[in-house]
Write a protein that holds these residues in place. Structure first.
Motif, PDB file in Angstrom:
ATOM      1  N   SER A   1     -13.694   8.357  -8.304  1.00  0.00           N
ATOM      2  CA  SER A   1     -13.256   7.111  -7.672  1.00  0.00           C
ATOM      3  C   SER A   1     -12.489   6.233  -8.659  1.00  0.00           C
ATOM      4  O   SER A   1     -12.908   6.067  -9.807  1.00  0.00           O
TER       5      SER A   1
ATOM      6  N   PRO B   1     -10.314  -1.964  -7.734  1.00  0.00           N
ATOM      7  CA  PRO B   1      -9.820  -0.831  -8.510  1.00  0.00           C
ATOM      8  C   PRO B   1      -9.712  -1.274  -9.964  1.00  0.00           C
ATOM      9  O   PRO B   1      -9.660  -2.480 -10.237  1.00  0.00           O
TER      10      PRO B   1
ATOM     11  N   GLY C   1      -1.599  10.693 -10.013  1.00  0.00           N
ATOM     12  CA  GLY C   1      -0.580   9.654  -9.988  1.00  0.00           C
ATOM     13  C   GLY C   1      -0.167   9.399 -11.428  1.00  0.00           C
ATOM     14  O   GLY C   1      -0.187  10.333 -12.247  1.00  0.00           O
TER      15      GLY C   1
ATOM     16  N   THR D   1     -16.996   5.763 -15.680  1.00  0.00           N
ATOM     17  CA  THR D   1     -15.633   6.227 -15.375  1.00  0.00           C
ATOM     18  C   THR D   1     -14.568   5.297 -15.949  1.00  0.00           C
ATOM     19  O   THR D   1     -13.379   5.498 -15.717  1.00  0.00           O
ATOM     20  N   LEU D   2     -14.993   4.237 -16.647  1.00  0.00           N
ATOM     21  CA  LEU D   2     -14.010   3.290 -17.179  1.00  0.00           C
ATOM     22  C   LEU D   2     -13.473   3.819 -18.516  1.00  0.00           C
ATOM     23  O   LEU D   2     -14.112   3.694 -19.561  1.00  0.00           O
TER      24      LEU D   2
ATOM     25  N   SER E   1      -6.944   8.236  -9.236  1.00  0.00           N
ATOM     26  CA  SER E   1      -5.633   7.636  -8.981  1.00  0.00           C
ATOM     27  C   SER E   1      -5.690   6.838  -7.694  1.00  0.00           C
ATOM     28  O   SER E   1      -6.684   6.896  -6.962  1.00  0.00           O
TER      29      SER E   1
ATOM     30  N   ALA F   1      -4.603  -0.847  -5.118  1.00  0.00           N
ATOM     31  CA  ALA F   1      -5.326   0.046  -4.182  1.00  0.00           C
ATOM     32  C   ALA F   1      -6.139  -0.729  -3.147  1.00  0.00           C
ATOM     33  O   ALA F   1      -6.214  -0.318  -1.980  1.00  0.00           O
TER      34      ALA F   1
HETATM   35  P1  GDP Z   1       0.000   4.749 -10.487  1.00  0.00           P
HETATM   36  O1  GDP Z   1       0.836   5.897 -10.031  1.00  0.00           O
HETATM   37  O2  GDP Z   1       0.512   4.060 -11.708  1.00  0.00           O
HETATM   38  O3  GDP Z   1      -0.447   3.850  -9.394  1.00  0.00           O
HETATM   39  O4  GDP Z   1      -1.288   5.424 -11.086  1.00  0.00           O
HETATM   40  P2  GDP Z   1      -2.505   6.191 -10.435  1.00  0.00           P
HETATM   41  O5  GDP Z   1      -2.434   6.237  -8.969  1.00  0.00           O
HETATM   42  O6  GDP Z   1      -2.659   7.468 -11.188  1.00  0.00           O
HETATM   43  O7  GDP Z   1      -3.657   5.270 -10.938  1.00  0.00           O
HETATM   44  C1  GDP Z   1      -3.919   3.995 -10.399  1.00  0.00           C
HETATM   45  C2  GDP Z   1      -5.394   3.926 -10.162  1.00  0.00           C
HETATM   46  O8  GDP Z   1      -6.060   4.305 -11.386  1.00  0.00           O
HETATM   47  C3  GDP Z   1      -5.890   2.549  -9.833  1.00  0.00           C
HETATM   48  O9  GDP Z   1      -6.394   2.556  -8.511  1.00  0.00           O
HETATM   49  C4  GDP Z   1      -6.993   2.281 -10.859  1.00  0.00           C
HETATM   50  O10 GDP Z   1      -8.139   1.733 -10.271  1.00  0.00           O
HETATM   51  C5  GDP Z   1      -7.277   3.658 -11.427  1.00  0.00           C
HETATM   52  N1  GDP Z   1      -7.704   3.622 -12.814  1.00  0.00           N
HETATM   53  C6  GDP Z   1      -6.979   3.234 -13.896  1.00  0.00           C
HETATM   54  N2  GDP Z   1      -7.727   3.332 -15.008  1.00  0.00           N
HETATM   55  C7  GDP Z   1      -8.943   3.793 -14.631  1.00  0.00           C
HETATM   56  C8  GDP Z   1     -10.157   4.076 -15.327  1.00  0.00           C
HETATM   57  O11 GDP Z   1     -10.270   3.955 -16.540  1.00  0.00           O
HETATM   58  N3  GDP Z   1     -11.217   4.511 -14.576  1.00  0.00           N
HETATM   59  C9  GDP Z   1     -11.150   4.659 -13.202  1.00  0.00           C
HETATM   60  N4  GDP Z   1     -12.226   5.072 -12.552  1.00  0.00           N
HETATM   61  N5  GDP Z   1      -9.999   4.401 -12.516  1.00  0.00           N
HETATM   62  C10 GDP Z   1      -8.932   3.979 -13.233  1.00  0.00           C
END
Ligand code: GDP
Length: 297
Positions: free
Chosen positions: A221, A228, A7, A278-279, A193, A233
């Motif tokens: 995850s 999230p 994403g 994972t952060l 994502s 999410a």
């Molecule tokens: P969107 O298209 O902007 O919604 O982006 P994505 O779907 O790629 O990413 C959104 C998700 O990334 C969210 O559910 C967040 O929880 C997750 N996310 C963002 N930063 C981090 C991180 O540092 N670690 C983890 N594990 N998840 C992350």
């Protein structure tokens, strides 16, 4: 070659780390197009642009969208004239959206346009929209049926959802380039994502799941505990009937995943999962995480 499913926020953070280890030419990214929208005369493909700008070294990594140090001159005029406009678009970012709209109007595919734009930005990573046909995420709310961008950007997710659906109803076809990227990959990484709005659309593209079943697939995850790291999410997963945690993420992906990575802070431990930090507060943490992921391959 390693292929990522992405994403526009969580997986791009991981890609930052991956690019410190792998050469860009060894990376393919299959990108969600379920949030694409025609807007103010341009065509926004938010996740494709975020990934492309990342590889081009021009991404605004404070917001994870748009081009760093972009100006907003046109945006200011448009918003003054039309206060209903709810998205902010930088001038350079808008130029890309106008160009994409123009080329789509001439009949060029989103895949070819992305290749042209990648060449323009000297991007060496293989960035692939999941499909060349639109398949857009909508939500049902008390305000009516909303495009996901309207729900998330205009209403900031504060309008209550009763259902998630896609237009058109039929599943989209994965592009031949998406299928061949998976086939030629050593492994596929489902980045952290949004499982509902970013990964589910990619997995829904006809042909993708069948190819993934033949590959080593690692999923990370996007949840830490019940929340999230960012974004909607949790609410969306509950609407789809899944628990809003890493267990729910693992359930959505099912048995296409060989290794599931969850955060060390998670309270629920999923059978067989690997625990990691994972952060990704910095590219260095993303790089560490990426090294652990690569050690499973
Ligand atoms: P969107 O298209 O902007 O919604 O982006 P994505 O779907 O790629 O990413 C959104 C998700 O990334 C969210 O559910 C967040 O929880 C997750 N996310 C963002 N930063 C981090 C991180 O540092 N670690 C983890 N594990 N998840 C992350």
């Amino acid at each position: 070659m390693i292929t990522f499913l992405s994403g526009g926020t969580g997986t791009p953070k991981l890609l930052q780390g991956a690019r410190n280890i792998l050469d860009d030419t060894e990376i393919s990214v299959i990108v969600n197009t379920g949030e694409d929208i025609w807007y103010q005369g341009g065509h926004i493909s938010p996740d494709v642009d975020t990934v492309m700008y990342l590889f081009a070294g021009i991404l605004n990594t404070d917001s994870w969208w748009g081009i760093k140090d972009d100006t907003f001159t046109t945006d200011k005029i448009l918003k003054k004239a039309f206060p209903d406009y709810y998205m902010s678009i930088g001038d350079q970012d808008r130029a890309i959206q106008i160009l994409r709209a123009e080329l789509l109007g001439k009949g060029m595919s989103l895949t070819s346009i992305t290749q042209e734009l990648s060449r323009f930005f000297s991007v060496k990573g293989n960035i692939l929209p999941m499909s060349d046909s639109p398949w857009t995420t909508y939500v049902k709310t008390p305000k009516g049926e909303l495009h996901f961008q309207e729900y998330w950007v205009k209403y900031r997710g504060n309008c209550g959802i009763s259902a998630i659906f896609h237009k058109p109803e039929e599943f989209p076809l994965a592009t031949p380039k998406v299928i061949s990227a998976i086939r030629s990959s050593k492994a596929v990484i489902i980045g952290p994502s949004n499982p509902v709005t970013s990964i589910f659309p990619i997995l829904s593209c006809a042909g993708v799941k069948e190819e993934l079943e033949k590959k080593k697939v690692i999923a990370i995850s996007p949840f830490i505990g019940d929340n999230p790291v960012s974004g909607p999410a949790a609410e969306l997963m509950k609407i789809m009937g899944y628990s809003a945690d890493s267990q729910g993420v693992s359930d959505i992906y099912g048995d296409i995943v060989n290794f599931f990575i969850q955060d060390t802070r998670d309270t629920i431990k999923i059978d067989g999962s690997i625990l990691c930090d994972t952060l990704m507060k910095s590219p260095e943490i993303a790089e560490d995480l990426m090294r652990k992921i690569l050690s499973t391959i």
